[in-house]
Design an enzyme around this catalytic site. Sequence first.
Site: not given
Ligand code: HEM
Length: 291
Positions: A32, A36, A187, A231, A261
């Site tokens: 993440r 970002h 995810h 997820w 998602d």
């Molecule tokens: C498609 C649109 C996306 C949305 C709306 C989105 C939104 C989110 C949200 C709301 C979280 C939770 C954050 C938290 O509460 O700590 C999250 C976690 C995460 N996202 Fe996304 N995300 C998107 C795309 C992506 C992409 C493109 C990647 C990487 C290529 C990604 C990788 C991750 C990972 C690995 C986590 C877990 C982080 C953790 O466990 O600390 N996401 N995302």
Amino acid sequence: VSANEYKEALLAARDDIDILLAESACGPLMVRLAWHDAGNYDKNLASEKWPIAGGATGSIRFAPEINHGANAGLINGVKLIQTHIKEKHQLISYADLYQMASSRAIEYTGGGPSLGIRYGRQDVDSPDGCQKEGNLPDGEADPDTGNYGGTSGTASTEDKTPGGHLRKVFYRMGMNDEEIVALSGAHSLGRAYHDRSGLGAEQTKFTDGSTTTQKFANGKVTPFHAGGSSWTEQFFVFDNSYFIVLDDDTSDPELLKMSSDKAVFKDDDFRPFAEKFRDNKDSFFESYVKA
Ligand code: HEM
């Protein structure tokens, strides 16, 4: 430095990143963090002077960017890289270290594909290089307006539908529909936390630390801090389970499905890719690597 010296420095950093990932179970956070740092890229500004167009420039380590709403919790990842990796491997930029940690969380601890990424990114060296807020996607619409995007200067990404919003955000980066769906598959890893994005549950049976075991792809059990909503059941393993669970109405209700998602199956132009990735892990890996 010579190319050889640089290569040796990269390999040494990789070894230490692998140790960090295995010992602190921070892989999903790193994925993440890297996303970002990179995901504010604006292709429309590509001809402007670097680093105006944004992208993976290490700018996320500075305030105000690290304090943007979408980046809640990522300060932990910034600190881990700073103290465990950067201080020992000064030669490598933060931007490269973030991407390397993400790539190793996918390939090494996660068991996913090798991203084959190239290195040599340059860091911005002050907060002047921070990107504006609002370039990253929303998982849920604002409950008051019904809009995705828009609450923090993201008017250009506002939309009533998650698919429309995702397109505005990802097309700005130069991505297409297949790439949006493939990247959403990240995810497969990680969790959403109440005290960060505010989405999901405080904890679930998969994340409470008592009822299920989390393993890396090599089968080694990993301790992890409790909390959040994942997820997938095995949220340190990178595979196509995200797509399988998402399309299964009988899947465990404690697994997270944000509106963004769900859009990968609900949106007519996204769906063929989501189905392909659900049915074929290799095809997901191939598209993820390309994206
Ligand atoms: C498609 C649109 C996306 C949305 C709306 C989105 C939104 C989110 C949200 C709301 C979280 C939770 C954050 C938290 O509460 O700590 C999250 C976690 C995460 N996202 Fe996304 N995300 C998107 C795309 C992506 C992409 C493109 C990647 C990487 C290529 C990604 C990788 C991750 C990972 C690995 C986590 C877990 C982080 C953790 O466990 O600390 N996401 N995302």
